[in-house]
Design an enzyme around this catalytic site. Structure first.
Site, PDB file in Angstrom:
ATOM      1  N   ASP A 167       0.825  -1.210   0.000  1.00 32.32           N
ATOM      2  CA  ASP A 167       0.000   0.000   0.000  1.00 32.32           C
ATOM      3  C   ASP A 167       0.860   1.261   0.000  1.00 32.32           C
ATOM      4  O   ASP A 167       0.662   2.174  -0.805  1.00 32.32           O
ATOM      5  CB  ASP A 167      -0.897  -0.016   1.241  1.00 32.32           C
ATOM      6  CG  ASP A 167      -2.250   0.622   0.984  1.00 32.32           C
ATOM      7  OD1 ASP A 167      -2.540   0.967  -0.178  1.00 32.32           O
ATOM      8  OD2 ASP A 167      -3.019   0.779   1.943  1.00 32.32           O
ATOM      9  N   ASP A 202      -9.660  -2.026   1.554  1.00 30.70           N
ATOM     10  CA  ASP A 202      -9.505  -1.499   2.903  1.00 30.70           C
ATOM     11  C   ASP A 202     -10.580  -2.017   3.846  1.00 30.70           C
ATOM     12  O   ASP A 202     -10.520  -1.775   5.050  1.00 30.70           O
ATOM     13  CB  ASP A 202      -9.550   0.035   2.876  1.00 30.70           C
ATOM     14  CG  ASP A 202      -8.366   0.619   2.124  1.00 30.70           C
ATOM     15  OD1 ASP A 202      -7.262   0.064   2.241  1.00 30.70           O
ATOM     16  OD2 ASP A 202      -8.553   1.618   1.409  1.00 30.70           O
TER      17      ASP A 202
END
Length: 361
Positions: free
Chosen positions: A215, A261
């Site tokens: 990420d 997420d």
């Protein structure tokens, strides 16, 4: 669940970074509050359904098992997938690629939403409802060499769910309305949390740790994530308009949260719920602590984003919170060793490399 849900685990960064308008404080609070609430729904109910799913005797309903080997490979596979999409959008026409993706997600969305609605429909329909059973059987060969290719059993209630889901699918296909997008997104997220099972806490830590690095690198290190995010049109995110109070359902200035997420922390939280159940102590300490940690991590993401006026990769905050809180509690309770040694998938199908590679797009 073979759906493109992941490369966009950091799309909360890339997509929000493209918004160049000034929202009112009320509109911003409503939008981000709604996103947080929507993110919690598939995690909470998906975790509960994952417990039932893990006990299923039906081979078709068994969860996909993620091993430590899968978890270690996944950041690399996801990176290759993301970069591959980046090259596709650079070489080929964005319009045609998104047309193919729309059709693909139409099929996946209808199936995911139908599966999500099925338990609810079973409670809504009266006992007197004529619920007929059906079987879709497709075989290859004949006699003793006959081999089953497809063997799917369903009933009238499942057909009703499929019909309703198809209406939502056509709505999304034709209008790309944000409500239809969210219905598909919530269904994808809930199915992911329910059907994707980590085999133990160590595997969960490997997966979250690897995606933490993934990420941060693809968001802050290159423009690949931003480019793909701007080009990619699919229900791989939850959205909520910041100008809803001014324009109603026709609002168009959105705050967004990538499904990765939700799903990645969600499958770890679901794992901790199954660990709570395995302890047989009538307590859900680890589940609730990780659930609260997720709320804290997502809230911190939004806070930092608005404080520094720069969008953030959510896993940068979610991973330390969702892993750290339960580990600290286990340390104080003297159950840390038991937590990391527990094998929490008794039966299940091994997740395919193909399905796992595209989990987060």
């Amino acid at each position: 669940i073979d759906s493109l849900l992941f490369v966009c685990n950091a799309f909360i960064y890339a997509l929000n970074a493209t918004a160049k308008f000034v929202a009112t404080p009320e509109g911003t609070a409503l939008a981000y509050g709604s996103l947080v609430f929507m993110a919690l729904l598939p995690i909470f109910f998906g975790a509960l359904r994952s417990v039932t799913c893990s006990k299923s005797k039906n081979a078709a309903d068994m969860p996909e098992t993620i091993t430590s080997r899968d978890a270690a490979r996944f950041p690399i596979i996801a990176s290759c997938t993301l970069f591959g999409l980046y090259l596709f959008f650079k070489v080929f026409s964005q319009e045609y690629i998104n047309l193919l993706l729309s059709v693909y997600f139409f099929v996946l969305g209808v199936l995911a939403l139908s599966h999500t609605m099925s338990p609810l429909m079973s409670r809504i329909f009266p006992a007197s409802f004529p619920n007929k059973q059906y079987q879709l059987l497709f075989t290859q060969g004949s006699g003793e060499s006959k081999e089953e290719i497809v063997n799917y059993e369903f009933d009238t209630k499942n057909l009703v769910c499929l019909l309703i889901s198809s209406v939502v699918g056509v709505w999304y296909l034709l209008k790309k309305h944000w409500i239809a997008n969210n219905l598909f997104g919530l269904a994808f997220a809930l199915n992911g949390v329910e059907l994707l099972h980590l085999n133990n806490v160590s595997t969960g830590c490997i997966l979250l740790g690897g995606l933490f690095i993934y990420d941060v690198f693809w968001v802050f290190g290159t423009n690949v994530m931003v480019t793909v995010a701007k080009s990619f049109e699919a229900p791989i995110k939850l959205v909520f308009p910041q100008d809803l109070l001014e324009k109603g359902l026709e609002a168009s200035n959105f705050a967004m949260l990538g499904l990765g997420d939700i799903v990645i922390p969600g499958i770890f939280i679901a794992l901790l719920l199954r660990f709570d159940v395995s302890l047989n102590k009538n307590s859900r300490t680890y589940f609730y602590s990780s659930f609260l940690a997720y709320i804290f991590g997502l809230g911190l993401t939004i806070f930092v984003m608005h404080t520094f006026k720069h969008a953030q990769p959510a896993l940068l905050y979610l991973v330390p919170a969702c892993v750290g809180f339960p580990v600290i509690i286990a340390l104080f309770k003297g159950e840390l060793t038991e937590m990391f040694r527990a094998e929490l998938v008794l039966a299940g199908k091994h997740v395919s490399e193909h399905a796992f590679a595209f989990l987060f797009l």
